[in-house]
Design an enzyme around this catalytic site. Structure first.
Site, PDB file in Angstrom:
ATOM      1  N   ALA A  76     -27.296  -0.487  -6.370  1.00 48.37           N
ATOM      2  CA  ALA A  76     -27.574  -1.146  -5.091  1.00 48.37           C
ATOM      3  C   ALA A  76     -29.042  -0.854  -4.760  1.00 48.37           C
ATOM      4  CB  ALA A  76     -26.652  -0.602  -4.012  1.00 48.37           C
TER       5      ALA A  76
ATOM      6  N   SER B  37     -32.010   3.625   2.810  1.00 51.87           N
ATOM      7  CA  SER B  37     -31.168   3.537   1.623  1.00 51.87           C
ATOM      8  C   SER B  37     -29.910   2.756   1.975  1.00 51.87           C
ATOM      9  CB  SER B  37     -30.833   4.955   1.130  1.00 51.87           C
ATOM     10  OG  SER B  37     -30.197   4.907  -0.127  1.00 51.87           O
ATOM     11  N   ASN B  38     -28.830   2.946   1.245  1.00 52.26           N
ATOM     12  CA  ASN B  38     -27.551   2.276   1.510  1.00 52.26           C
ATOM     13  C   ASN B  38     -26.423   3.203   1.057  1.00 52.26           C
ATOM     14  OD1 ASN B  38     -26.863   1.667  -1.364  1.00 52.26           O
ATOM     15  ND2 ASN B  38     -28.812   0.581  -1.218  1.00 52.26           N
ATOM     16  N   PRO B  39     -25.168   2.869   1.397  1.00 50.45           N
ATOM     17  CA  PRO B  39     -24.082   3.831   1.139  1.00 50.45           C
ATOM     18  C   PRO B  39     -23.515   3.822  -0.286  1.00 50.45           C
ATOM     19  CG  PRO B  39     -23.447   2.139   2.766  1.00 50.45           C
ATOM     20  CD  PRO B  39     -24.707   1.686   2.124  1.00 50.45           C
ATOM     21  N   SER B  40     -24.208   3.218  -1.251  1.00 46.73           N
ATOM     22  CA  SER B  40     -23.655   3.176  -2.613  1.00 46.73           C
ATOM     23  C   SER B  40     -23.365   4.591  -3.121  1.00 46.73           C
ATOM     24  CB  SER B  40     -24.661   2.497  -3.549  1.00 46.73           C
ATOM     25  OG  SER B  40     -24.260   2.675  -4.886  1.00 46.73           O
TER      26      SER B  40
END
Ligand code: C5P
Length: 219
Positions: free
Chosen positions: A99, A32-35
């Protein structure tokens, strides 16, 4: 005459995507990503305060949906694509802040991969570019807005995305500076239009920027 009145009184419909997506490797692991979803939720809240109907398609966040918003929770990019497409044709304004993970593991294992069997390499396959798909089917009356988080060649990269994805506006976040972009309550943006306008806002709270973005796209 009556048709005109119906149109003028019609409640504007706004579709917003927000947050990250999760792309699962097995039942206990994902990429995943830090959004944080803060920009998208601020946009949703601003849409509500302007009397719009707001559909918010959101990846996992720790935020509460603003009261009045129609929230659809999703996890993966494929789920987000389905839900966004469901709401798209009825929407007047479409703002994609999510994101989305560009890739997902080729295999989502049904059972937890054992530690000693964890592969040293893994194959990823591309996820659909949801916004690109919308750009190709949008009609003239719809306003399509994308976000571009950039660390270098900010304006050039954002302009390319504006053209490639057939957007009316792209909002470039400069995430190379401290305390902006992912997770932060603040952002630093430049809005670029298909008509070659460029509007820059300095370091501001995301709630404030959400108001400014709506002011510009609703002109
Ligand atoms: O190409 P890039 O990921 O930087 O583009 C960002 C914009 O495209 C954002 O508005 C994002 O929500 C959207 N996007 C998408 N589907 C993807 C990747 C990005 O809708 N797979």
């Amino acid at each position: 005459m009556s048709l005109l009145i119906v149109k003028m009184n019609k409640q504007m419909r706004c579709l917003i995507s927000a947050g990250p997506t999760r792309e699962w490797l097995d039942p206990v692991r994902f990429i995943s990503n830090p959004s944080s979803g803060k920009m998208g939720y601020s946009m949703a809240s601003e849409g509500i305060s302007r009397g719009m109907h707001v559909d918010l398609v959101s990846g996992p966040t720790s935020l509460e949906a603003p009261p009045g918003v129609f929230l659809v929770n999703v996890e993966t990019a494929l789920e987000m694509e389905n839900e966004v497409n469901e709401c798209f044709s009825g929407a007047d304004i479409i703002i994609m802040t999510a994101a989305v993970c560009d890739h997902r593991p080729e295999t989502n294992h049904q059972n937890k991969i054992k530690k000693d069997q964890f592969p040293s390499t893994m194959t990823f396959i591309p996820n659909p570019d949801i916004l690109l798909g919308l750009g190709h089917k949008k009609v003239d009356s719809q306003v399509l807005v994308g976000f571009a988080a950039e660390t270098e060649n900010h304006l050039e990269n954002a302009k390319n995305k504006l053209v490639e994805k057939k957007l009316d506006w792209i909002i470039m976040n400069d995430i190379s500076k401290e305390n902006t972009g992912f997770q932060s309550d603040f952002n630093r943006i430049t809005m670029l239009s298909a008509q070659n306008e460029s509007i820059e806002f300095g370091f501001e709270k995301k709630e404030f920027l959400a108001k400014k973005i709506f002011d510009v796209i609703c002109r």
